[in-house]
Motif scaffolding. Structure first.
Motif, mmCIF file in Angstrom:
data_model
loop_
_atom_site.group_PDB
_atom_site.id
_atom_site.type_symbol
_atom_site.label_atom_id
_atom_site.label_comp_id
_atom_site.label_asym_id
_atom_site.label_seq_id
_atom_site.Cartn_x
_atom_site.Cartn_y
_atom_site.Cartn_z
ATOM 1 N N ALA A 91 32.492 46.417 57.967
ATOM 2 C CA ALA A 91 33.823 46.168 58.543
ATOM 3 C C ALA A 91 34.369 47.492 59.040
ATOM 4 C CB ALA A 91 34.752 45.573 57.484
ATOM 5 N N PHE A 92 35.302 47.381 59.975
ATOM 6 C CA PHE A 92 35.978 48.596 60.435
ATOM 7 C C PHE A 92 37.384 48.245 60.874
ATOM 8 C CE2 PHE A 92 33.544 46.826 63.973
ATOM 9 C CZ PHE A 92 34.480 46.724 64.977
ATOM 10 N N GLY A 93 38.250 49.250 60.913
ATOM 11 C CA GLY A 93 39.629 49.040 61.351
ATOM 12 C C GLY A 93 40.089 50.261 62.124
ATOM 13 N N GLN B 32 46.411 47.057 65.088
ATOM 14 C CA GLN B 32 45.065 47.438 64.672
ATOM 15 C C GLN B 32 44.074 46.458 65.262
ATOM 16 O OE1 GLN B 32 44.728 47.401 60.383
ATOM 17 N NE2 GLN B 32 45.340 49.552 60.219
ATOM 18 N N HIS C 273 47.658 45.800 57.204
ATOM 19 C CA HIS C 273 46.437 46.031 57.994
ATOM 20 C C HIS C 273 45.892 44.662 58.425
ATOM 21 C CE1 HIS C 273 44.133 46.285 53.836
ATOM 22 N NE2 HIS C 273 44.986 45.308 53.881
ATOM 23 N N THR D 80 35.595 48.462 50.883
ATOM 24 C CA THR D 80 34.258 48.799 51.412
ATOM 25 C C THR D 80 33.584 49.804 50.484
ATOM 26 O OG1 THR D 80 35.338 50.436 52.849
ATOM 27 C CG2 THR D 80 34.685 48.368 53.873
ATOM 28 N N GLN E 128 39.813 39.261 57.425
ATOM 29 C CA GLN E 128 38.386 39.222 57.011
ATOM 30 C C GLN E 128 38.189 38.106 56.001
ATOM 31 O OE1 GLN E 128 36.532 42.668 55.289
ATOM 32 N NE2 GLN E 128 37.627 44.119 56.590
ATOM 33 N N GLY F 164 38.517 53.710 60.339
ATOM 34 C CA GLY F 164 37.959 53.577 59.000
ATOM 35 C C GLY F 164 36.925 52.464 59.001
ATOM 36 N N SER F 165 35.892 52.627 58.155
ATOM 37 C CA SER F 165 34.823 51.623 58.170
ATOM 38 C C SER F 165 34.060 51.656 56.855
ATOM 39 C CB SER F 165 33.858 51.922 59.325
ATOM 40 O OG SER F 165 33.180 53.144 59.074
ATOM 41 N N GLY F 166 33.136 50.725 56.701
ATOM 42 C CA GLY F 166 32.286 50.743 55.523
ATOM 43 C C GLY F 166 31.553 49.437 55.348
ATOM 44 N N SER G 142 42.903 43.716 57.768
ATOM 45 C CA SER G 142 41.795 43.344 56.860
ATOM 46 C C SER G 142 41.959 41.986 56.161
ATOM 47 C CB SER G 142 41.561 44.460 55.840
ATOM 48 O OG SER G 142 41.301 45.673 56.500
ATOM 49 N N GLU H 93 40.488 44.930 63.787
ATOM 50 C CA GLU H 93 39.549 44.875 62.679
ATOM 51 C C GLU H 93 38.219 44.371 63.217
ATOM 52 O OE1 GLU H 93 41.002 45.483 59.753
ATOM 53 O OE2 GLU H 93 39.391 45.035 58.326
ATOM 54 N N ARG I 249 54.063 48.919 58.487
ATOM 55 C CA ARG I 249 54.223 49.806 57.328
ATOM 56 C C ARG I 249 55.563 50.510 57.449
ATOM 57 N NH1 ARG I 249 48.117 52.462 56.689
ATOM 58 N NH2 ARG I 249 47.084 50.448 56.973
#
Ligand code: PHE
Length: 356
Positions: free
Chosen positions: A310-312, A213, A174, A257, A179, A287-289, A176, A215, A200
């Motif tokens: 953050a989000f992806g 992706q 990912h 997250t 970050q 996805g986020s949080g 992430s 981010e 993946r």
């Protein structure tokens, strides 16, 4: 006074015959210069008796004024003509149409990255990036994945052969990890997006082993869940060009997250097709949080002072939804027929103001 009459005709004739500014200046010298024709005549006046002198003097003065006026007017005509000629010779026709027949096309992935970058940069984000080959630390550990946590398995990670130190790098699963890399090197406030490749070990009609992706990361002192909702709502509405697009924030889980939410957008499947907008169904798109305090700590940021979200998001997925592309696999087939159908004309640069 025959001589004044004929001198007048001669000089005025020479003025109108002068075909350039240099030639006209010569005429001026010939007529009015120190040794010019009129000047010479004036000098000769002393030889005349007073009566004749006055009369001849008046005529010569009048001639002098007339010739001077003719010189002036011819001079401005010639100057205007010279300017017109210069402008005409320097003219550039900017009305030519641009060439639309370029055969190359912008790939939908590139186009989608350009579009989302236009939207997020308008909101004040900048673009960051990081390596595709990652350490376990950045891909998992710093993101709060415990060593034997099942979330690691969910990522179907590609592992590289061990290096000399026995370390096994991974192809990042990912975006992430960037970050953490970015937070290590920068102090808040932070507002970045990170578009890039991810990997993946998964391959079927809806999964490719390499995909993209984007981010997002926002860190500041008081950034909260409301900002996350507002930011993602604005983004989705701008990207899908649906002003009242409904969004659903569904509780979820990511190690990095807390709390976490998956975001669905409204859609309708009535009539067999798929329409994005208010409808009877939902589509998951990201996805986020709120960034987990452990992640901030790993990146050297004090979680009692700073917080953020953050989000992806999968780029292929949002491109397929926006442009009605039914199958994922041809994205990587380099099939020119597919590119001609789904690709974008290069000169149509996406901007928020100009249209996406
Ligand atoms: N990295 C997550 C994934 O690949 C997406 C995500 C990013 C979720 C940031 C929350 C915050 O599924």
């Amino acid at each position: 006074m025959d001589t004044v009459e004929s001198l007048r005709d001669e000089l005025l004739g020479a003025v109108s015959a002068a075909d350039g500014l240099d030639a006209l200046d010569q005429v001026r010298i010939t007529a009015l210069g120190k040794k010019g024709r009129i000047t010479e005549q004036m000098k000769g006046l002393g030889k005349l008796d007073p009566e004749a002198r006055r009369e001849a003097g008046q005529m010569l003065n009048a001639l002098k004024d007339e010739v001077a006026a003719a010189l002036d007017s011819r001079k401005s005509d010639l100057a205007r003509g010279a300017l017109d000629a210069k402008l005409a010779s320097e003219t550039l026709d900017v009305t030519l149409p641009s060439r639309h027949e370029a055969r190359g096309r912008i790939h939908p992935i590139t186009q989608t990255i350009d579009e989302l970058t236009a939207i997020f940069t308008e909101m004040g984000f900048t673009v960051a990036d990081g390596p595709n080959i990652e350490s376990d630390y950045y891909n998992f550990e710093a993101l709060n994945f415990p060593p034997d946590h099942p979330a690691r398995q969910e990522h179907d990670t590609f592992y590289m052969a061990p290096n000399a130190d026995g370390e096994r790098k991974v192809l990042r699963t990912h975006t992430s990890p960037v970050q953490v890399r970015h937070m290590e090197k920068n102090t808040p406030p932070i507002r970045i997006i990170i578009p890039g490749r991810t990997y993946r070990s998964d391959h079927d009609a809806t999964h490719s082993p390499m995909f993209h992706q984007v981010e997002g990361l926002v860190i500041d002192k008081k950034t909260h869940m409301g900002h996350l909702k507002g930011c993602l709502t604005d983004f989705c509405r701008a990207f899908f060009k649906v002003d009242d697009l409904p969004l659903r924030f569904r509780p979820s889980y990511f190690p990095f997250t807390e709390p976490s939410a998956e975001v669905d957008i409204g859609c309708s499947r009535k009539g067999g097709g798929l329409t994005i907008g208010a409808g009877d169904d939902w589509l998951e798109i990201l996805g986020s949080g709120m960034v987990h305090p452990n992640v901030l700590r790993h990146a050297g940021i004090d979680p009692t002072e700073y917080q953020g979200f953050a989000f992806g998001m999968g780029i292929e997925r949002i491109a397929m939804l926006k442009y009605g592309i039914p199958d994922l696999r041809p994205f990587y087939d380099t099939d020119v027929r597919w590119m001609r159908h789904y690709g974008f004309v290069p000169i149509a640069q996406p901007t928020v103001a100009g249209g996406l």
